[in-house]
Design an enzyme around this catalytic site. Structure first.
Site, short mmCIF file in Angstrom:
data_model
loop_
_atom_site.label_atom_id
_atom_site.label_comp_id
_atom_site.label_asym_id
_atom_site.label_seq_id
_atom_site.Cartn_x
_atom_site.Cartn_y
_atom_site.Cartn_z
N ALA A 66 -14.04 32.00 -19.47
CA ALA A 66 -14.72 31.15 -20.44
C ALA A 66 -15.88 30.47 -19.71
O ALA A 66 -15.86 30.33 -18.49
CB ALA A 66 -13.75 30.11 -20.99
N GLY A 109 -10.45 33.66 -19.02
CA GLY A 109 -10.63 34.21 -20.36
C GLY A 109 -11.01 35.68 -20.35
O GLY A 109 -10.75 36.40 -21.32
N GLU A 112 -7.79 37.44 -20.11
CA GLU A 112 -7.12 37.26 -21.40
C GLU A 112 -7.73 38.17 -22.47
O GLU A 112 -7.02 38.74 -23.29
CB GLU A 112 -7.20 35.79 -21.83
CG GLU A 112 -6.36 34.90 -20.92
CD GLU A 112 -6.56 33.42 -21.21
OE1 GLU A 112 -7.73 32.96 -21.23
OE2 GLU A 112 -5.55 32.71 -21.42
N GLU A 132 -7.41 29.46 -13.79
CA GLU A 132 -7.66 28.18 -14.48
C GLU A 132 -7.11 26.98 -13.72
O GLU A 132 -7.69 25.90 -13.74
CB GLU A 132 -7.02 28.21 -15.88
CG GLU A 132 -7.77 29.06 -16.88
CD GLU A 132 -7.36 30.52 -16.89
OE1 GLU A 132 -6.70 30.98 -15.93
OE2 GLU A 132 -7.72 31.20 -17.87
#
Ligand code: HXC
Length: 256
Positions: A66, A109, A112, A132
């Protein structure tokens, strides 16, 4: 349609390719990028000419996570009230099979997002991870859930708690990716081509059934599988496929 943060193309019949394209930010997944990705996914899902999709990035990065610069000043009330990243999971509602072709970084992300695809192929250069914890958060787009299911609790726990990156070889040994491939995009497109050559109804139902096994209980999964299996007998492709077998010829699918 021309996008700013992704590229789309139809490299061969029945196959759509989406390429994440923010090279300067290693394909960091910003909100504008995700809005475009969702738009492209919806358009290809609705296009009867498309029967399988491939999602890829660059040689250097599938996606480095992200967008940290976008997230860094957000407050709890912002992210909660605005349901930050809720729209990320739309890719999991695609009817059509989607393959992630991963080269370089697939972190946070990015890892993911790859796990939200149906199949992952990895280049030997791929670097996966859920880092993270190193920036004071936890995975928020399925990393704690899908990684456990893919590679087991102990390994997933270790990776999520340490943030340690892991290699393509490890990902393959643990079953997160189906194989490591020197030419990952070409192999992903070839695999998509194989899938696009099947009856579209059966492909959609097969994906749905496997996802039931992935998501739910065995008993419920077996019930849903049987219903979907019975439903196959309402399709022309079942008649054609079985007739072709009996007549010792290749089937001609009508995808209906
Ligand atoms: C924003 C990013 C970014 C990211 C890289 N960049 N990753 N920008 N968000 N996630 C930017 C850098 O700031 C830099 O921009 C440019 O991309 C190149 O990156 P470098 O760091 O200079 O490259 P390199 O030294 O090769 O290191 C590569 C890297 C490193 C190891 C991948 O960039 C890195 O650690 N990135 C963050 C990885 C991460 O923590 N991901 C998880 C994010 S949290 P400039 O402008 O400086 O050139 C997450 C939460 C998900 O994903 C939960 C659901 C939302």
């Amino acid at each position: 349609r021309q996008y700013e943060h992704i590229l789309t193309s139809l490299p061969s019949p029945g196959i759509a390719l989406i390429t994440l394209n923010r090279p300067k930010a290693l394909n960091a997944l910003s909100s504008p990028l995700f809005a475009e990705l969702n738009e492209a996914l919806a358009a290809f899902d609705a296009d009867d000419g498309v029967r399988a999709l491939v999602l890829t990035g660059s040689d250097r990065a599938f996606a480095a996570g992200a967008d940290i610069k976008e997230m860094k000043d957000k407050e709890y009330s912002d992210v909660y009230q605005n349901r930050f990243i809720e729209n990320w999971s739309r890719i999991t509602h695609l009817r059509k099979p989607i393959i992630a072709a991963v080269s370089g970084y697939a972190l946070g992300g990015g890892c993911e997002l790859a796990m939200m695809c149906d199949i992952i192929l990895a280049s030997p250069t791929a670097v996966f991870g859920q880092p993270e914890v190193n920036i004071g958060i936890i995975p928020g787009a399925g990393g704690t859930q899908r990684l456990v299911r893919a590679i087991g609790k102990s390994r997933a726990m270790e990776l999520v708690l340490t943030g340690r990156p892991f290699s393509a070889a490890e990902a393959a040994a643990w079953g997160l990716v189906s194989r490591v491939s020197e030419d990952v995009l070409a192999d992903a497109l070839a695999l998509a081509g194989q899938i696009a050559g099947k009856g579209a109804v059966a492909a959609q139902a097969a994906k749905e059934a496997v996802n039931v096994a992935y998501e739910g209980s065995l008993a419920e999964g077996l019930r849903q599988e049987r219903r979907l299996f019975h439903g196959m007998f309402a399709t022309r492709d079942q008649k054609e496929g079985m007739a072709a077998f009996a007549e010792k010829r290749k089937p001609t699918w009508t995808h209906s």
